[in-house]
Design a protein around this motif. Structure first.
Motif, short mmCIF file in Angstrom:
data_model
loop_
_atom_site.label_atom_id
_atom_site.label_comp_id
_atom_site.label_asym_id
_atom_site.label_seq_id
_atom_site.Cartn_x
_atom_site.Cartn_y
_atom_site.Cartn_z
N TYR A 63 0.80 -1.22 0.00
CA TYR A 63 0.00 0.00 0.00
C TYR A 63 0.84 1.28 0.00
CZ TYR A 63 -3.37 -3.41 1.93
OH TYR A 63 -4.15 -4.50 2.16
N TYR A 64 2.15 1.17 0.14
CA TYR A 64 2.97 2.38 0.31
C TYR A 64 2.73 3.38 -0.82
CZ TYR A 64 5.84 0.11 3.95
OH TYR A 64 6.28 -0.50 5.09
N GLU A 65 2.49 4.63 -0.43
CA GLU A 65 2.23 5.67 -1.43
C GLU A 65 3.19 6.85 -1.30
OE1 GLU A 65 -1.83 6.83 -1.66
OE2 GLU A 65 -2.50 4.85 -2.31
N ILE A 66 4.07 6.81 -0.30
CA ILE A 66 5.11 7.82 -0.17
C ILE A 66 6.44 7.10 0.05
CG2 ILE A 66 3.55 9.56 0.80
CD1 ILE A 66 4.88 8.99 3.55
N ASP A 67 7.51 7.85 -0.06
CA ASP A 67 8.83 7.28 0.20
C ASP A 67 8.90 6.89 1.68
OD1 ASP A 67 11.59 6.80 0.61
OD2 ASP A 67 12.13 8.22 -0.97
N ILE A 68 9.32 5.67 1.95
CA ILE A 68 9.35 5.18 3.32
C ILE A 68 10.24 6.03 4.22
CG2 ILE A 68 11.27 3.57 2.96
CD1 ILE A 68 8.10 2.92 5.07
N LYS A 69 11.21 6.73 3.64
CA LYS A 69 12.10 7.56 4.45
C LYS A 69 11.38 8.78 5.02
CE LYS A 69 14.08 10.42 0.73
NZ LYS A 69 13.42 11.68 1.16
N ASP A 70 10.16 9.06 4.52
CA ASP A 70 9.39 10.20 5.03
C ASP A 70 8.42 9.80 6.14
OD1 ASP A 70 10.64 11.93 3.29
OD2 ASP A 70 9.11 11.74 1.74
N SER A 71 8.48 8.56 6.57
CA SER A 71 7.63 8.09 7.68
C SER A 71 8.45 8.08 8.97
CB SER A 71 7.11 6.68 7.40
OG SER A 71 6.57 6.10 8.58
N TRP A 72 8.08 8.94 9.91
CA TRP A 72 8.83 8.97 11.17
C TRP A 72 8.57 7.71 11.98
CZ3 TRP A 72 6.85 8.64 16.05
CH2 TRP A 72 5.51 8.99 16.27
N MET A 73 7.39 7.14 11.86
CA MET A 73 7.11 5.91 12.60
C MET A 73 7.96 4.75 12.09
SD MET A 73 5.12 5.53 15.24
CE MET A 73 4.47 3.86 15.08
N TYR A 74 8.20 4.70 10.80
CA TYR A 74 9.05 3.63 10.27
C TYR A 74 10.49 3.83 10.74
CZ TYR A 74 10.73 -0.03 7.20
OH TYR A 74 11.29 -1.20 6.73
N ALA A 75 10.94 5.07 10.74
CA ALA A 75 12.30 5.36 11.23
C ALA A 75 12.42 4.96 12.69
CB ALA A 75 12.62 6.84 11.04
N ALA A 76 11.38 5.25 13.47
CA ALA A 76 11.40 4.90 14.90
C ALA A 76 11.35 3.39 15.09
CB ALA A 76 10.22 5.56 15.61
N ALA A 77 10.56 2.71 14.26
CA ALA A 77 10.45 1.25 14.36
C ALA A 77 11.78 0.59 14.06
CB ALA A 77 9.37 0.74 13.40
N GLU A 78 12.48 1.10 13.06
CA GLU A 78 13.78 0.52 12.71
C GLU A 78 14.77 0.62 13.86
OE1 GLU A 78 14.79 0.55 8.08
OE2 GLU A 78 14.74 2.57 8.93
N LYS A 79 14.67 1.69 14.64
CA LYS A 79 15.57 1.87 15.78
C LYS A 79 14.99 1.30 17.08
CE LYS A 79 18.34 5.96 14.59
NZ LYS A 79 19.63 5.44 15.07
N ASN A 80 13.75 0.83 17.02
CA ASN A 80 13.03 0.42 18.23
C ASN A 80 13.09 1.54 19.27
OD1 ASN A 80 11.45 -1.31 19.78
ND2 ASN A 80 13.22 -2.24 20.79
N LEU A 81 12.85 2.75 18.80
CA LEU A 81 12.91 3.94 19.65
C LEU A 81 11.79 3.89 20.70
CD1 LEU A 81 14.76 6.56 19.41
CD2 LEU A 81 12.69 7.68 18.57
N PRO A 82 12.10 4.18 21.95
CA PRO A 82 11.02 4.18 22.95
C PRO A 82 10.01 5.29 22.67
CG PRO A 82 13.09 4.96 23.91
CD PRO A 82 13.42 4.44 22.55
N ILE A 83 8.75 4.94 22.78
CA ILE A 83 7.65 5.89 22.59
C ILE A 83 6.71 5.79 23.78
CG2 ILE A 83 5.59 6.44 21.22
CD1 ILE A 83 7.03 5.71 18.72
N ILE A 84 6.24 6.93 24.23
CA ILE A 84 5.19 7.01 25.23
C ILE A 84 3.95 7.52 24.51
CG2 ILE A 84 4.50 7.99 27.46
CD1 ILE A 84 7.06 6.28 27.53
N CYS A 85 2.84 6.82 24.66
CA CYS A 85 1.61 7.23 23.95
C CYS A 85 0.45 7.30 24.94
CB CYS A 85 1.31 6.25 22.82
SG CYS A 85 -0.05 6.79 21.75
N PRO A 86 0.42 8.36 25.75
CA PRO A 86 -0.64 8.47 26.76
C PRO A 86 -1.99 8.76 26.13
CG PRO A 86 0.67 10.49 26.68
CD PRO A 86 1.34 9.51 25.77
#
Length: 324
Positions: free
Chosen positions: A164-187
């Motif tokens: 389904y991708y319709e934009i360059d994956i490098k423009d998705s901050w969530m994908y960048a975060a997922a690749e790094k397994n960056l900690p996220i807080i989602c209250p």
């Protein structure tokens, strides 16, 4: 030593007073924090993902300019929605002139408006729902529990959305975060679209509420993360107001006052971009010094407030930090 690019040089030359000067000061303060070895939390409120902040925020993540994120459930999911349904979004430049009937017509067409941008329900929400529900149910069947952002990471990294991708994956901050397994807080994730959908499956008896880790668990996770990462300081860069900022900033007084860990350091930097004005009882519009009285900031914490549109200000600050 980095060499600043044209955007950075422009703002240093021309942004000399008032909110413009505060922008430059905040950017330099952020850079000083990182150069001193401190870490940075960035909080995302408002519709930053729908505003496509990911185009530059993803690069901030890749370049290690942010170490932890706090965001609303809407920002968590809307970055992915933009990834998979971008061509179906509609801009409504004259949104201020819409009549109630015209707003209803958008609803009938499955278009949910965020200021001048409409998110397509079928292509965005339902496209994610189809796959995320399976991940939720598989986790529950295996006796596993995860945070909302961890489920989203699984969704992205599984590859099921690639068709389904319709934009360059490098423009998705969530994908960048997922690749790094960056900690996220989602209250307050429950008030997001995916949170509502999850609740509907709980009501139907198809999922247990306990499969999704809770807000209290987010706070205890953040408390441990803060304790383990604050040796050289942790800064707080807040885009917008609300729960995305208020929830994580409270971890310091919680540790200091409620846990009685009196050696807990205050946030080492604070910046807020907000168009909220100071008024009676307003949190988003409160000046940073008010946070001193709540045990969140120290007297000497560098404090900045930029009273402007975050969709204009944040990309400029990020560009400065990326030497653009």
């Amino acid at each position: 030593m980095s060499t600043k690019g044209a955007i950075s040089n422009f703002i240093e030359k021309y942004y000399l007073h008032f909110n413009a000067a505060a922008l430059v000061d905040a950017a330099k303060g952020y850079e000083d924090q990182l150069n001193s070895g401190a870490k940075m939390l960035v909080s995302l409120a408002g519709a930053m993902s729908t505003a496509e902040l990911g185009k530059i925020f993803a690069e901030m993540i890749r370049k290690d300019k942010v170490q932890i994120i706090s965001c609303t459930g809407a920002n968590l999911e809307e970055d992915i929605m933009n990834l998979v349904a971008h061509s179906h979004y509609e801009r409504v430049p004259n949104y201020r002139d819409l009549t109630p009937q015209e707003e209803w017509d958008l609803l009938e067409r499955g278009l949910n408006r965020v200021t001048d941008t409409c998110i397509p329900e079928e292509e965005a929400f339902r496209r994610l729902q189809k796959h995320i529900v399976k991940i939720w149910k598989d986790a529950e069947a295996n006796g596993e529990r995860y945070f909302p952002h961890e489920f989203m990471y699984k969704l992205l990294l599984s590859g099921v959305l690639e068709e389904y991708y319709e934009i360059d994956i490098k423009d998705s901050w969530m994908y960048a975060a997922a690749e790094k397994n960056l900690p996220i807080i989602c209250p307050g994730w429950e008030d997001s679209t995916m949170g509502n959908i999850f609740a509907s499956y709980v009501l139907k008896g198809e999922l247990k509420a306990s499969t999704m880790k809770s807000g209290i668990e987010y706070m205890t996770f953040l408390a441990d993360w803060y304790t383990n990462n604050s040796e050289k300081g942790i800064g707080f860069f807040q885009i917008g107001g609300g729960i995305a900022g208020d929830f994580p900033i409270c971890v310091v007084p919680m540790l200091y006052q409620d846990m009685e860990r009196t050696d807990t350091p205050f946030w080492s930097y604070f910046c807020q971009i907000s168009d909220s004005t100071t008024s009676y009882g307003s949190y988003s519009g409160a000046v940073p010094n008010e946070k001193i009285t709540w045990g969140k900031l120290d007297i000497n914490t560098p404090k900045f407030i930029i009273e402007s549109d975050a969709t204009i200000v944040a990309p400029l600050i990020f560009a400065y930090l990326l030497d653009m």
